[in-house]
Motif scaffolding. Structure first.
Motif, PDB file in Angstrom:
ATOM      1  N   PHE A   1       0.132   0.289   2.350  1.00 33.21           N
ATOM      2  CA  PHE A   1      -0.537   0.579   1.089  1.00 33.21           C
ATOM      3  C   PHE A   1      -1.645   1.613   1.249  1.00 33.21           C
ATOM      4  O   PHE A   1      -2.314   1.941   0.272  1.00 33.21           O
ATOM      5  CB  PHE A   1      -1.131  -0.701   0.491  1.00 33.21           C
ATOM      6  CG  PHE A   1      -0.136  -1.806   0.315  1.00 33.21           C
ATOM      7  CD1 PHE A   1       0.808  -1.752  -0.690  1.00 33.21           C
ATOM      8  CD2 PHE A   1      -0.132  -2.906   1.163  1.00 33.21           C
ATOM      9  CE1 PHE A   1       1.731  -2.770  -0.869  1.00 33.21           C
ATOM     10  CE2 PHE A   1       0.781  -3.924   1.007  1.00 33.21           C
ATOM     11  CZ  PHE A   1       1.716  -3.862  -0.004  1.00 33.21           C
TER      12      PHE A   1
ATOM     13  N   THR B   1      -7.837  -4.779   0.280  1.00 33.35           N
ATOM     14  CA  THR B   1      -7.168  -3.782   1.103  1.00 33.35           C
ATOM     15  C   THR B   1      -6.532  -4.443   2.313  1.00 33.35           C
ATOM     16  O   THR B   1      -7.162  -5.276   2.971  1.00 33.35           O
ATOM     17  CB  THR B   1      -8.191  -2.722   1.587  1.00 33.35           C
ATOM     18  OG1 THR B   1      -8.889  -2.215   0.451  1.00 33.35           O
ATOM     19  CG2 THR B   1      -7.499  -1.587   2.306  1.00 33.35           C
TER      20      THR B   1
ATOM     21  N   TYR C   1       2.219  -9.006  -4.609  1.00 30.95           N
ATOM     22  CA  TYR C   1       3.156  -8.935  -3.493  1.00 30.95           C
ATOM     23  C   TYR C   1       3.273 -10.293  -2.817  1.00 30.95           C
ATOM     24  O   TYR C   1       2.295 -11.025  -2.694  1.00 30.95           O
ATOM     25  CB  TYR C   1       2.697  -7.898  -2.460  1.00 30.95           C
ATOM     26  CG  TYR C   1       2.817  -6.486  -2.971  1.00 30.95           C
ATOM     27  CD1 TYR C   1       4.009  -5.784  -2.863  1.00 30.95           C
ATOM     28  CD2 TYR C   1       1.734  -5.852  -3.580  1.00 30.95           C
ATOM     29  CE1 TYR C   1       4.130  -4.488  -3.343  1.00 30.95           C
ATOM     30  CE2 TYR C   1       1.839  -4.562  -4.068  1.00 30.95           C
ATOM     31  CZ  TYR C   1       3.041  -3.887  -3.953  1.00 30.95           C
ATOM     32  OH  TYR C   1       3.158  -2.606  -4.427  1.00 30.95           O
TER      33      TYR C   1
ATOM     34  N   SER D   1       4.676  -3.651   4.218  1.00 27.85           N
ATOM     35  CA  SER D   1       4.373  -2.463   3.425  1.00 27.85           C
ATOM     36  C   SER D   1       3.124  -1.758   3.918  1.00 27.85           C
ATOM     37  O   SER D   1       2.231  -2.383   4.484  1.00 27.85           O
ATOM     38  CB  SER D   1       4.195  -2.835   1.953  1.00 27.85           C
ATOM     39  OG  SER D   1       5.372  -3.391   1.435  1.00 27.85           O
TER      40      SER D   1
ATOM     41  N   VAL E   1      -4.458  -4.103  -3.285  1.00 22.46           N
ATOM     42  CA  VAL E   1      -3.275  -4.743  -3.862  1.00 22.46           C
ATOM     43  C   VAL E   1      -3.493  -6.246  -3.929  1.00 22.46           C
ATOM     44  O   VAL E   1      -4.407  -6.791  -3.306  1.00 22.46           O
ATOM     45  CB  VAL E   1      -2.001  -4.451  -3.028  1.00 22.46           C
ATOM     46  CG1 VAL E   1      -1.677  -2.965  -3.033  1.00 22.46           C
ATOM     47  CG2 VAL E   1      -2.131  -4.974  -1.603  1.00 22.46           C
TER      48      VAL E   1
ATOM     49  N   GLN F   1      -5.263   1.641  -0.660  1.00 25.02           N
ATOM     50  CA  GLN F   1      -5.123   1.085  -2.005  1.00 25.02           C
ATOM     51  C   GLN F   1      -5.281  -0.433  -1.980  1.00 25.02           C
ATOM     52  O   GLN F   1      -4.730  -1.113  -1.126  1.00 25.02           O
ATOM     53  CB  GLN F   1      -3.746   1.437  -2.563  1.00 25.02           C
ATOM     54  CG  GLN F   1      -3.447   0.835  -3.902  1.00 25.02           C
ATOM     55  CD  GLN F   1      -2.000   1.095  -4.336  1.00 25.02           C
ATOM     56  OE1 GLN F   1      -1.265   1.816  -3.698  1.00 25.02           O
ATOM     57  NE2 GLN F   1      -1.618   0.486  -5.436  1.00 25.02           N
TER      58      GLN F   1
END
Length: 160
Positions: free
Chosen positions: A54, A134, A44, A52, A59, A57
């Motif tokens: 998330f 995270t 990202y 966003s 990323v 999760q």
């Protein structure tokens, strides 16, 4: 035959365990036992990361290192000499200084500090890096802390 098959399987398993990242000292060379960065579609941008949700999760986020910070975003350092080695600030543009467009990355352990901290490596300013963890609020802005488990350089080829 069974022993040969087991030995080949063990060799294949052991050889696939090493991870690589571009070596910071020799562009284009790799060091073993670091991190493999994923393809671009799995990483990202800073703007996407900020906007966003998330959940819990983990990323990837990538951006240019634009500053150093400690304790609060109000202590952000944008130019040398840098004194804060506990966090770097990343952004989508190498010249960004707007605190609403940066992500704070905690340099929690010595390995992260020795790789990214601007007081130790001022040459990292404006280099592009990627971090996996995270999304959490850190230093008063969106960021990553404590659970960063993968990272590496994501420099783009320079145009001459």
């Amino acid at each position: 035959m069974k022993t040969l098959t087991c030995a080949l399987a063990l060799l294949l398993f052991l050889s696939s365990c090493g991870k690589e990242v571009l070596d910071e000292h020799t562009p284009g060379r790799h060091k073993k036992d670091s991190t493999v960065l994923p393809d671009d579609e799995e990483i990202y941008s800073v703007e996407e990361f900020i906007n966003s949700d998330f959940g819990k999760q983990k990323v990837w986020v990538a951006g240019y290192i634009v500053g150093a910070c400690s304790r609060s975003i109000n202590n952000a350092e944008w130019e040398q000499p840098f004194s804060h080695k506990t966090a770097v600030l990343i952004a989508d543009a190498p010249s960004e200084r707007n605190i609403e467009r940066v992500v704070a990355i905690q340099l929690r352990n010595n390995e992260l500090k020795n790789t990214f901290a601007l007081p130790l490596h001022p040459e990292n300013l404006h280099r592009r890096a990627a971090f996996h963890g995270t999304k959490q609020k850190y230093l008063g802005v969106p960021g990553m802390k404590k659970d960063i488990d993968k990272y590496g350089w994501k420099d783009l080829p320079r145009e001459d």
